[in-house]
Design a protein around this motif. Sequence first.
Motif, PDB file in Angstrom:
ATOM      1  N   ILE A  25       0.917  -0.983  -0.257  1.00  0.00           N
ATOM      2  CA  ILE A  25       0.480   0.187  -0.161  1.00  0.00           C
ATOM      3  C   ILE A  25       1.141   1.518  -0.054  1.00  0.00           C
ATOM      4  CG2 ILE A  25      -0.556   0.403   2.425  1.00  0.00           C
ATOM      5  CD1 ILE A  25      -2.902   0.164  -0.032  1.00  0.00           C
ATOM      6  N   ASP A  27      11.607   0.671   6.794  1.00  0.00           N
ATOM      7  CA  ASP A  27      11.184  -0.795   7.135  1.00  0.00           C
ATOM      8  C   ASP A  27      12.211  -1.754   7.755  1.00  0.00           C
ATOM      9  OD1 ASP A  27       8.796  -2.598   4.713  1.00  0.00           O
ATOM     10  OD2 ASP A  27      10.244  -3.371   6.282  1.00  0.00           O
ATOM     11  N   PHE A  35      12.684  -3.958   7.229  1.00  0.00           N
ATOM     12  CA  PHE A  35      13.527  -4.207   6.120  1.00  0.00           C
ATOM     13  C   PHE A  35      14.178  -4.004   5.162  1.00  0.00           C
ATOM     14  CE2 PHE A  35      10.492  -7.775   6.937  1.00  0.00           C
ATOM     15  CZ  PHE A  35      11.271  -9.316   7.097  1.00  0.00           C
ATOM     16  N   TYR A  58      11.541   3.161  13.290  1.00  0.00           N
ATOM     17  CA  TYR A  58      11.317   4.489  13.002  1.00  0.00           C
ATOM     18  C   TYR A  58      11.360   5.691  13.601  1.00  0.00           C
ATOM     19  CZ  TYR A  58       7.277   3.125  16.113  1.00  0.00           C
ATOM     20  OH  TYR A  58       6.569   3.025  17.199  1.00  0.00           O
ATOM     21  N   CYS A  69       1.555   2.678   7.080  1.00  0.00           N
ATOM     22  CA  CYS A  69       1.743   2.089   5.860  1.00  0.00           C
ATOM     23  C   CYS A  69       2.016   0.135   6.337  1.00  0.00           C
ATOM     24  CB  CYS A  69       1.854   2.023   4.937  1.00  0.00           C
ATOM     25  SG  CYS A  69       1.333   3.148   3.679  1.00  0.00           S
ATOM     26  N   LEU A  70       2.187   0.108   7.732  1.00  0.00           N
ATOM     27  CA  LEU A  70       1.895  -0.704   8.890  1.00  0.00           C
ATOM     28  C   LEU A  70       1.180  -2.011   9.116  1.00  0.00           C
ATOM     29  CD1 LEU A  70       3.960   1.246  11.556  1.00  0.00           C
ATOM     30  CD2 LEU A  70       4.878   0.447   9.401  1.00  0.00           C
ATOM     31  N   PRO A  97      -1.917  -3.591  10.387  1.00  0.00           N
ATOM     32  CA  PRO A  97      -2.438  -3.044  11.570  1.00  0.00           C
ATOM     33  C   PRO A  97      -1.954  -3.196  13.247  1.00  0.00           C
ATOM     34  CG  PRO A  97      -3.485  -4.970  10.503  1.00  0.00           C
ATOM     35  CD  PRO A  97      -2.458  -4.741   9.969  1.00  0.00           C
ATOM     36  N   HIS A 114      -0.097  -0.606  13.991  1.00  0.00           N
ATOM     37  CA  HIS A 114      -0.411   1.085  13.788  1.00  0.00           C
ATOM     38  C   HIS A 114      -0.379   1.751  14.908  1.00  0.00           C
ATOM     39  CE1 HIS A 114      -2.754  -0.156  10.073  1.00  0.00           C
ATOM     40  NE2 HIS A 114      -2.557  -0.022  10.099  1.00  0.00           N
ATOM     41  N   GLU A 132      -3.012   4.351   8.184  1.00  0.00           N
ATOM     42  CA  GLU A 132      -4.190   2.954   7.085  1.00  0.00           C
ATOM     43  C   GLU A 132      -4.646   2.193   7.192  1.00  0.00           C
ATOM     44  OE1 GLU A 132      -4.527   2.005   4.400  1.00  0.00           O
ATOM     45  OE2 GLU A 132      -3.804   3.284   2.835  1.00  0.00           O
ATOM     46  N   VAL A 153      -7.356   5.961   7.289  1.00  0.00           N
ATOM     47  CA  VAL A 153      -7.361   6.652   5.403  1.00  0.00           C
ATOM     48  C   VAL A 153      -8.935   5.080   5.254  1.00  0.00           C
ATOM     49  CG1 VAL A 153      -6.925   4.597   3.666  1.00  0.00           C
ATOM     50  CG2 VAL A 153      -5.219   5.471   4.740  1.00  0.00           C
ATOM     51  N   VAL A 205      -7.181  -2.633  -4.969  1.00  0.00           N
ATOM     52  CA  VAL A 205      -7.020  -1.597  -3.538  1.00  0.00           C
ATOM     53  C   VAL A 205      -9.031  -1.340  -4.766  1.00  0.00           C
ATOM     54  CG1 VAL A 205      -6.906   0.503  -2.571  1.00  0.00           C
ATOM     55  CG2 VAL A 205      -4.896  -1.026  -2.796  1.00  0.00           C
TER      56      VAL A 205
HETATM   57  N1  LIG Z   1      -6.879   1.276   1.864  1.00  0.00           N
HETATM   58  C1  LIG Z   1      -6.586  -0.201   1.052  1.00  0.00           C
HETATM   59  O1  LIG Z   1      -6.830  -0.419   0.300  1.00  0.00           O
HETATM   60  C2  LIG Z   1      -5.316  -0.765   1.296  1.00  0.00           C
HETATM   61  C3  LIG Z   1      -5.018  -1.778   0.897  1.00  0.00           C
HETATM   62  C4  LIG Z   1      -4.265  -2.563   1.111  1.00  0.00           C
HETATM   63  C5  LIG Z   1      -3.965  -2.762   2.706  1.00  0.00           C
HETATM   64  N2  LIG Z   1      -4.102  -1.156   3.786  1.00  0.00           N
HETATM   65  C6  LIG Z   1      -3.961  -1.672   4.733  1.00  0.00           C
HETATM   66  O2  LIG Z   1      -1.758  -1.152   4.300  1.00  0.00           O
HETATM   67  C7  LIG Z   1      -1.208  -1.769   5.858  1.00  0.00           C
HETATM   68  C8  LIG Z   1       0.407  -2.776   5.089  1.00  0.00           C
HETATM   69  O3  LIG Z   1      -0.793  -3.661   3.927  1.00  0.00           O
HETATM   70  P1  LIG Z   1       0.168  -3.562   3.400  1.00  0.00           P
HETATM   71  O4  LIG Z   1      -0.531  -4.847   2.275  1.00  0.00           O
HETATM   72  O5  LIG Z   1       0.715  -2.427   2.503  1.00  0.00           O
HETATM   73  O6  LIG Z   1       1.429  -4.963   3.535  1.00  0.00           O
HETATM   74  P2  LIG Z   1       2.823  -5.515   3.180  1.00  0.00           P
HETATM   75  O7  LIG Z   1       3.247  -6.089   4.107  1.00  0.00           O
HETATM   76  O8  LIG Z   1       3.378  -5.212   1.662  1.00  0.00           O
HETATM   77  O9  LIG Z   1       4.021  -3.670   4.154  1.00  0.00           O
HETATM   78  C9  LIG Z   1       3.819  -3.784   5.551  1.00  0.00           C
HETATM   79  C10 LIG Z   1       5.268  -3.305   5.675  1.00  0.00           C
HETATM   80  O10 LIG Z   1       5.242  -3.135   6.938  1.00  0.00           O
HETATM   81  C11 LIG Z   1       6.866  -3.525   7.293  1.00  0.00           C
HETATM   82  N3  LIG Z   1       6.897  -3.420   8.756  1.00  0.00           N
HETATM   83  C12 LIG Z   1       5.815  -4.580   9.876  1.00  0.00           C
HETATM   84  N4  LIG Z   1       6.615  -3.899  10.943  1.00  0.00           N
HETATM   85  C13 LIG Z   1       7.067  -2.656  10.812  1.00  0.00           C
HETATM   86  C14 LIG Z   1       7.723  -1.693  11.559  1.00  0.00           C
HETATM   87  N5  LIG Z   1       7.600  -1.774  13.110  1.00  0.00           N
HETATM   88  N6  LIG Z   1       8.457  -0.496  11.897  1.00  0.00           N
HETATM   89  C15 LIG Z   1       8.842  -1.062  10.159  1.00  0.00           C
HETATM   90  N7  LIG Z   1       8.435  -1.361   9.612  1.00  0.00           N
HETATM   91  C16 LIG Z   1       7.495  -2.501   9.664  1.00  0.00           C
HETATM   92  C17 LIG Z   1       6.621  -4.794   7.113  1.00  0.00           C
HETATM   93  O11 LIG Z   1       8.289  -5.400   6.819  1.00  0.00           O
HETATM   94  C18 LIG Z   1       6.626  -4.482   5.354  1.00  0.00           C
HETATM   95  O12 LIG Z   1       7.335  -3.910   4.086  1.00  0.00           O
HETATM   96  C19 LIG Z   1      -2.223  -2.963   6.434  1.00  0.00           C
HETATM   97  O13 LIG Z   1      -3.008  -1.604   7.279  1.00  0.00           O
HETATM   98  C20 LIG Z   1      -3.580  -2.865   5.297  1.00  0.00           C
HETATM   99  O14 LIG Z   1      -5.308  -3.333   5.712  1.00  0.00           O
HETATM  100  C21 LIG Z   1      -5.280  -0.627   2.713  1.00  0.00           C
END
Ligand SMILES: NC(=O)c1ccc[n+]([C@@H]2O[C@H](COP(=O)([O-])OP(=O)(O)OC[C@H]3O[C@@H](n4cnc5c(N)ncnc54)[C@H](O)[C@@H]3O)[C@@H](O)[C@H]2O)c1
Length: 383
Positions: A12, A34, A36, A57, A72-73, A75, A78, A95, A122, A379
């Motif tokens: 996202i 991130d 990673f 962070y 964008c972490l 849930p 968050h 998010e 969001v 999305v």
């Molecule tokens: N609005 C929308 O339509 C929509 C669509 C998809 C996902 N989302 C939301 O976005 C968020 C992320 O989803 P995603 O699909 O991008 O997941 P993802 O796993 O692709 O990305 C999440 C990232 O966060 C990193 N991460 C995890 N913990 C961390 C921390 N403590 N510090 C730094 N980085 C950390 C992970 O390594 C990963 O790269 C979720 O809350 C999801 O529900 C929203």
Amino acid sequence: MLGIAILGAGDIANVHIEAYQALHNRCEIRALADIFQDKAEAKCRKYGLACDVVADYHELLERKDIDLVSICLPPSAHCEAVVDFLRAGKHVLCEKPMAPSLEECDRMIAAAKAGGAKLGVVAQNRFKPDIMRTKKLIDSGVLGQIYFAQANSLWWRGDNYYNLWWRGTWEKEGGGCTFIHAVHHIDLFLWLMGDLAEVSAMVSNQNHQNSEVEDVSISTLRFQSGAVGAVIASLLHHGEEQKIIIDGANGSIEIPHKAMASRQKSNGYPEPDNEMQKKMEDLFGSFPDLKYRDHCGQIENMITAIETDSNPLITGVDGRRTIELITAVYQSAFTGEKVTFPMGEKDLFYTRKGLLSKAVRFHQKTKSVENYADTGIQVGGTL
Ligand SMILES: NC(=O)c1ccc[n+]([C@@H]2O[C@H](COP(=O)([O-])OP(=O)(O)OC[C@H]3O[C@@H](n4cnc5c(N)ncnc54)[C@H](O)[C@@H]3O)[C@@H](O)[C@H]2O)c1
């Protein structure tokens, strides 16, 4: 020029980066974080970003050149990050879903007040022209008294979806299709329909073996207005045909857009009320288009709120309302009891501990990957 940081360089984050880049006259991405770090570096290369990259962070909390942070972490991560940045006085766009418990939502709202910063959550589908028009049509009162509403939040995901490390457990993901997917429709549903009075629900996992959480939920609702309704969420529908239906005394309106009006014949059977239908369509069509849509619309709205010191359209309080209904679904389903509103500390599921103590683990998660070879998400479904 607002300085932006983005936490989480997953799927996202792409959408956030593209929106900030589209609004480059008003903001600039200055940091990506991130755990990673290589993912964040790859993201910088992909989008040609000349910004800082950090794994932790916390290094960004004191940065004077960062004003707004996109969270964008996963849930379950968050709340901690949002609270840290709000307390540091940074504005935050989090998010969906806001957090897996109301207790966390309340901490996030309190941190925004304490830090004097803005918190947005969001719900990008509100920034679709036809959905804005539907809201305006309902608010105009043309439908008359609203009697019934239904949201069909129907999606399809294969079992591989739950192989990602943070998905498929109550602890790390925080919930199933109701929490992660139906959250979109639930936000719209409550925005269009108003406050709830009570909820009863059942949940099940019908076909996702690598997941503890539900892949279907069925909820019945009563609103404070007296209207009744239903929310059906699943990951089982091939085709993902999603719909919101709202039935008023004078007509019915649906998302994706459809307006209908009937009147009765002498035997009570319906015939089209073309006059009313035209009135509804004319009013619907009279509402203007949107310059910025979806995530870009919401991010533009958040930036405007910061620039003009006003509230964003979707605040922490709005994000919490959505979590309140989702929490009610889980509490009702796992206790077998109807839930009355408002929910708060009196409710067992107010805390994550309460949810974890009662939620049924439908299956044990046995497979886990850190990242997929394939990236890319869809999305918004068919809203
Ligand atoms: N609005 C929308 O339509 C929509 C669509 C998809 C996902 N989302 C939301 O976005 C968020 C992320 O989803 P995603 O699909 O991008 O997941 P993802 O796993 O692709 O990305 C999440 C990232 O966060 C990193 N991460 C995890 N913990 C961390 C921390 N403590 N510090 C730094 N980085 C950390 C992970 O390594 C990963 O790269 C979720 O809350 C999801 O529900 C929203």
